[in-house]
Write a protein that holds these residues in place. Sequence first.
Motif, PDB file in Angstrom:
ATOM      1  N   SER A 144       0.844  -1.193   0.000  1.00  0.00           N
ATOM      2  CA  SER A 144       0.000   0.000   0.000  1.00  0.00           C
ATOM      3  C   SER A 144       0.879   1.242   0.000  1.00  0.00           C
ATOM      4  O   SER A 144       1.992   1.237   0.529  1.00  0.00           O
ATOM      5  N   ALA A 145       0.366   2.294  -0.618  1.00  0.00           N
ATOM      6  CA  ALA A 145       1.124   3.542  -0.663  1.00  0.00           C
ATOM      7  C   ALA A 145       0.165   4.724  -0.721  1.00  0.00           C
ATOM      8  O   ALA A 145      -0.888   4.652  -1.361  1.00  0.00           O
ATOM      9  N   LEU A 146       0.542   5.789  -0.054  1.00  0.00           N
ATOM     10  CA  LEU A 146      -0.177   7.053  -0.124  1.00  0.00           C
ATOM     11  C   LEU A 146       0.668   8.011  -0.949  1.00  0.00           C
ATOM     12  O   LEU A 146       1.859   8.189  -0.677  1.00  0.00           O
ATOM     13  N   ILE A 147       0.059   8.593  -1.969  1.00  0.00           N
ATOM     14  CA  ILE A 147       0.747   9.547  -2.834  1.00  0.00           C
ATOM     15  C   ILE A 147       0.126  10.914  -2.589  1.00  0.00           C
ATOM     16  O   ILE A 147      -1.004  11.187  -3.009  1.00  0.00           O
ATOM     17  N   GLY A 148       0.844  11.758  -1.869  1.00  0.00           N
ATOM     18  CA  GLY A 148       0.333  13.077  -1.504  1.00  0.00           C
ATOM     19  C   GLY A 148       0.813  14.145  -2.467  1.00  0.00           C
ATOM     20  O   GLY A 148       2.022  14.320  -2.662  1.00  0.00           O
ATOM     21  N   VAL A 149      -0.116  14.860  -3.085  1.00  0.00           N
ATOM     22  CA  VAL A 149       0.248  15.907  -4.045  1.00  0.00           C
ATOM     23  C   VAL A 149       0.522  17.208  -3.300  1.00  0.00           C
ATOM     24  O   VAL A 149       0.060  17.416  -2.173  1.00  0.00           O
ATOM     25  N   ASP A 150       1.292  18.109  -3.935  1.00  0.00           N
ATOM     26  CA  ASP A 150       1.559  19.394  -3.283  1.00  0.00           C
ATOM     27  C   ASP A 150       0.357  20.321  -3.456  1.00  0.00           C
ATOM     28  O   ASP A 150      -0.542  20.084  -4.268  1.00  0.00           O
ATOM     29  N   GLU A 159      -4.278   6.829  -3.508  1.00  0.00           N
ATOM     30  CA  GLU A 159      -3.979   5.664  -2.682  1.00  0.00           C
ATOM     31  C   GLU A 159      -3.747   4.471  -3.599  1.00  0.00           C
ATOM     32  O   GLU A 159      -4.537   4.212  -4.506  1.00  0.00           O
ATOM     33  N   LEU A 160      -2.659   3.763  -3.349  1.00  0.00           N
ATOM     34  CA  LEU A 160      -2.269   2.607  -4.157  1.00  0.00           C
ATOM     35  C   LEU A 160      -2.368   1.345  -3.306  1.00  0.00           C
ATOM     36  O   LEU A 160      -1.916   1.324  -2.159  1.00  0.00           O
ATOM     37  N   LEU A 161      -2.968   0.299  -3.857  1.00  0.00           N
ATOM     38  CA  LEU A 161      -3.080  -0.972  -3.143  1.00  0.00           C
ATOM     39  C   LEU A 161      -2.879  -2.120  -4.127  1.00  0.00           C
ATOM     40  O   LEU A 161      -3.560  -2.204  -5.149  1.00  0.00           O
ATOM     41  N   MET A 162      -1.933  -3.023  -3.796  1.00  0.00           N
ATOM     42  CA  MET A 162      -1.683  -4.216  -4.600  1.00  0.00           C
ATOM     43  C   MET A 162      -1.627  -5.420  -3.669  1.00  0.00           C
ATOM     44  O   MET A 162      -1.038  -5.345  -2.582  1.00  0.00           O
ATOM     45  N   THR A 163      -2.232  -6.532  -4.088  1.00  0.00           N
ATOM     46  CA  THR A 163      -2.276  -7.719  -3.237  1.00  0.00           C
ATOM     47  C   THR A 163      -1.999  -8.981  -4.045  1.00  0.00           C
ATOM     48  O   THR A 163      -2.181  -9.027  -5.261  1.00  0.00           O
ATOM     49  N   ASN A 164      -1.578 -10.004  -3.323  1.00  0.00           N
ATOM     50  CA  ASN A 164      -1.407 -11.349  -3.880  1.00  0.00           C
ATOM     51  C   ASN A 164      -1.744 -12.310  -2.745  1.00  0.00           C
ATOM     52  O   ASN A 164      -0.998 -12.391  -1.762  1.00  0.00           O
ATOM     53  N   PRO A 216       9.897 -22.799 -19.976  1.00  0.00           N
ATOM     54  CA  PRO A 216       9.126 -23.858 -19.312  1.00  0.00           C
ATOM     55  C   PRO A 216       8.194 -23.325 -18.229  1.00  0.00           C
ATOM     56  O   PRO A 216       7.439 -24.076 -17.636  1.00  0.00           O
ATOM     57  N   PHE A 217       8.249 -22.019 -17.969  1.00  0.00           N
ATOM     58  CA  PHE A 217       7.407 -21.419 -16.940  1.00  0.00           C
ATOM     59  C   PHE A 217       7.239 -19.937 -17.261  1.00  0.00           C
ATOM     60  O   PHE A 217       7.982 -19.367 -18.058  1.00  0.00           O
ATOM     61  N   LYS A 218       6.241 -19.322 -16.648  1.00  0.00           N
ATOM     62  CA  LYS A 218       6.023 -17.895 -16.835  1.00  0.00           C
ATOM     63  C   LYS A 218       6.893 -17.107 -15.864  1.00  0.00           C
ATOM     64  O   LYS A 218       7.126 -17.531 -14.742  1.00  0.00           O
ATOM     65  N   LEU A 219       7.356 -15.939 -16.307  1.00  0.00           N
ATOM     66  CA  LEU A 219       8.156 -15.067 -15.460  1.00  0.00           C
ATOM     67  C   LEU A 219       7.509 -13.688 -15.402  1.00  0.00           C
ATOM     68  O   LEU A 219       7.142 -13.126 -16.442  1.00  0.00           O
ATOM     69  N   LEU A 220       7.374 -13.146 -14.192  1.00  0.00           N
ATOM     70  CA  LEU A 220       6.852 -11.795 -14.048  1.00  0.00           C
ATOM     71  C   LEU A 220       7.804 -10.830 -14.737  1.00  0.00           C
ATOM     72  O   LEU A 220       9.003 -10.824 -14.468  1.00  0.00           O
ATOM     73  N   SER A 221       7.270 -10.018 -15.635  1.00  0.00           N
ATOM     74  CA  SER A 221       8.135  -9.131 -16.411  1.00  0.00           C
ATOM     75  C   SER A 221       7.738  -7.664 -16.324  1.00  0.00           C
ATOM     76  O   SER A 221       8.502  -6.796 -16.732  1.00  0.00           O
ATOM     77  N   GLY A 222       6.544  -7.379 -15.815  1.00  0.00           N
ATOM     78  CA  GLY A 222       6.146  -5.982 -15.739  1.00  0.00           C
ATOM     79  C   GLY A 222       4.706  -5.820 -15.295  1.00  0.00           C
ATOM     80  O   GLY A 222       4.058  -6.777 -14.849  1.00  0.00           O
ATOM     81  N   TYR A 223       4.208  -4.592 -15.440  1.00  0.00           N
ATOM     82  CA  TYR A 223       2.837  -4.279 -15.052  1.00  0.00           C
ATOM     83  C   TYR A 223       2.206  -3.361 -16.089  1.00  0.00           C
ATOM     84  O   TYR A 223       2.868  -2.475 -16.641  1.00  0.00           O
ATOM     85  N   GLU A 224       0.930  -3.589 -16.336  1.00  0.00           N
ATOM     86  CA  GLU A 224       0.153  -2.736 -17.232  1.00  0.00           C
ATOM     87  C   GLU A 224      -0.755  -1.849 -16.398  1.00  0.00           C
ATOM     88  O   GLU A 224      -1.477  -2.329 -15.531  1.00  0.00           O
ATOM     89  N   LEU A 225      -0.717  -0.550 -16.646  1.00  0.00           N
ATOM     90  CA  LEU A 225      -1.571   0.409 -15.954  1.00  0.00           C
ATOM     91  C   LEU A 225      -2.628   0.900 -16.935  1.00  0.00           C
ATOM     92  O   LEU A 225      -2.290   1.343 -18.044  1.00  0.00           O
ATOM     93  N   ASN A 255       1.583  11.565 -11.616  1.00  0.00           N
ATOM     94  CA  ASN A 255       0.945  10.573 -10.746  1.00  0.00           C
ATOM     95  C   ASN A 255       1.310   9.149 -11.151  1.00  0.00           C
ATOM     96  O   ASN A 255       1.570   8.293 -10.298  1.00  0.00           O
ATOM     97  N   ILE A 256       1.335   8.882 -12.447  1.00  0.00           N
ATOM     98  CA  ILE A 256       1.715   7.551 -12.925  1.00  0.00           C
ATOM     99  C   ILE A 256       3.185   7.273 -12.621  1.00  0.00           C
ATOM    100  O   ILE A 256       3.561   6.154 -12.270  1.00  0.00           O
ATOM    101  N   SER A 257       4.020   8.297 -12.714  1.00  0.00           N
ATOM    102  CA  SER A 257       5.436   8.135 -12.373  1.00  0.00           C
ATOM    103  C   SER A 257       5.603   7.780 -10.900  1.00  0.00           C
ATOM    104  O   SER A 257       6.481   6.988 -10.534  1.00  0.00           O
ATOM    105  N   ALA A 258       4.756   8.356 -10.050  1.00  0.00           N
ATOM    106  CA  ALA A 258       4.810   8.041  -8.620  1.00  0.00           C
ATOM    107  C   ALA A 258       4.429   6.583  -8.380  1.00  0.00           C
ATOM    108  O   ALA A 258       5.064   5.880  -7.587  1.00  0.00           O
ATOM    109  N   ILE A 259       3.395   6.109  -9.077  1.00  0.00           N
ATOM    110  CA  ILE A 259       2.974   4.711  -8.947  1.00  0.00           C
ATOM    111  C   ILE A 259       4.087   3.781  -9.426  1.00  0.00           C
ATOM    112  O   ILE A 259       4.431   2.794  -8.768  1.00  0.00           O
TER     113      ILE A 259
END
Length: 273
Positions: A144-150, A159-164, A216-225, A255-259
């Motif tokens: 989780s992350a809070l991104i506070g703007v000036d 607010e950012l939230l990622m789970t597994n 032979p298996f999948k590898l995490l390589s990135g994220y799509e926003l 904002n995307i750069s912060a994420i």
Amino acid sequence: MKNTILIIAAACLTGCTSIRLTIPDAFRQQATMQHVNGARGNKMSFDHFMTSRIKRGIHLSYPGWGGRGFFLENLLWNKIGIQKSESVTKEKAKFSYTLSDGNHSVEVYADEKEVTKKLEYEVINGQGPFSGFEQLQQYKYVFSALIGVDTTQESKNWELLMTNIYDRKAENDKNPFTYIRQEDNGLATNGIDTIFIKPLSIKNTALPDGKTGKLPFKLLSGYELSTSDGVVAIIDMIDRNIWFYNELDATGKLNISAIATAILARKVHDAKW
């Protein structure tokens, strides 16, 4: 153990193959790539963006409470030279930093927590890599992350939230070899706009002769926003690049750069490319 094997295998493959995240042509033609200098370090920069030095709290990894004993079961297991036990491990970390585009800045405060529960079967007095077997029971990762703007921006905090999350019993999983998949997903929102975050994995790779081979298996390589209107950015964890949709305004890009930098700065969940 399975995750360790995947990492070692990936390292071996990079010696004879070219493992890269494939950016869809339709998005590539409408996007600009920025390489992130210092990704996963303590200070990052790209284009006209720069973070402050990342302040990190204590990164802890420790045994947790709740591991069961199997006294009665082990009376039987011990007769064939096996000891059964349950382990619970916990890991957590915090970090914070400021990200600036030269005109405006945002403050990022992030927190990672991970809990893993496993059953362990060990050969009594056994030695070597095959003297035991682990069976994943539960896994929970929360970022989780809070991104506070000036105050000069006409925008709200994000607010950012990622789970597994995995639970063998709840999912009625009968596969004894299930392992932790590094495929966390989530979203970021400011209460009005929402950005969805989806993991990207690679299965194909480029061979030295120019042909395409399959891993032979999948590898995490990135994220799509993405938003409801489509993809706005892709984070390439392998080459440490961020692809930005060209139509983003300055506020959206900040904002995307912060994420993206928050995802790259993680230590508990680290793709280790």
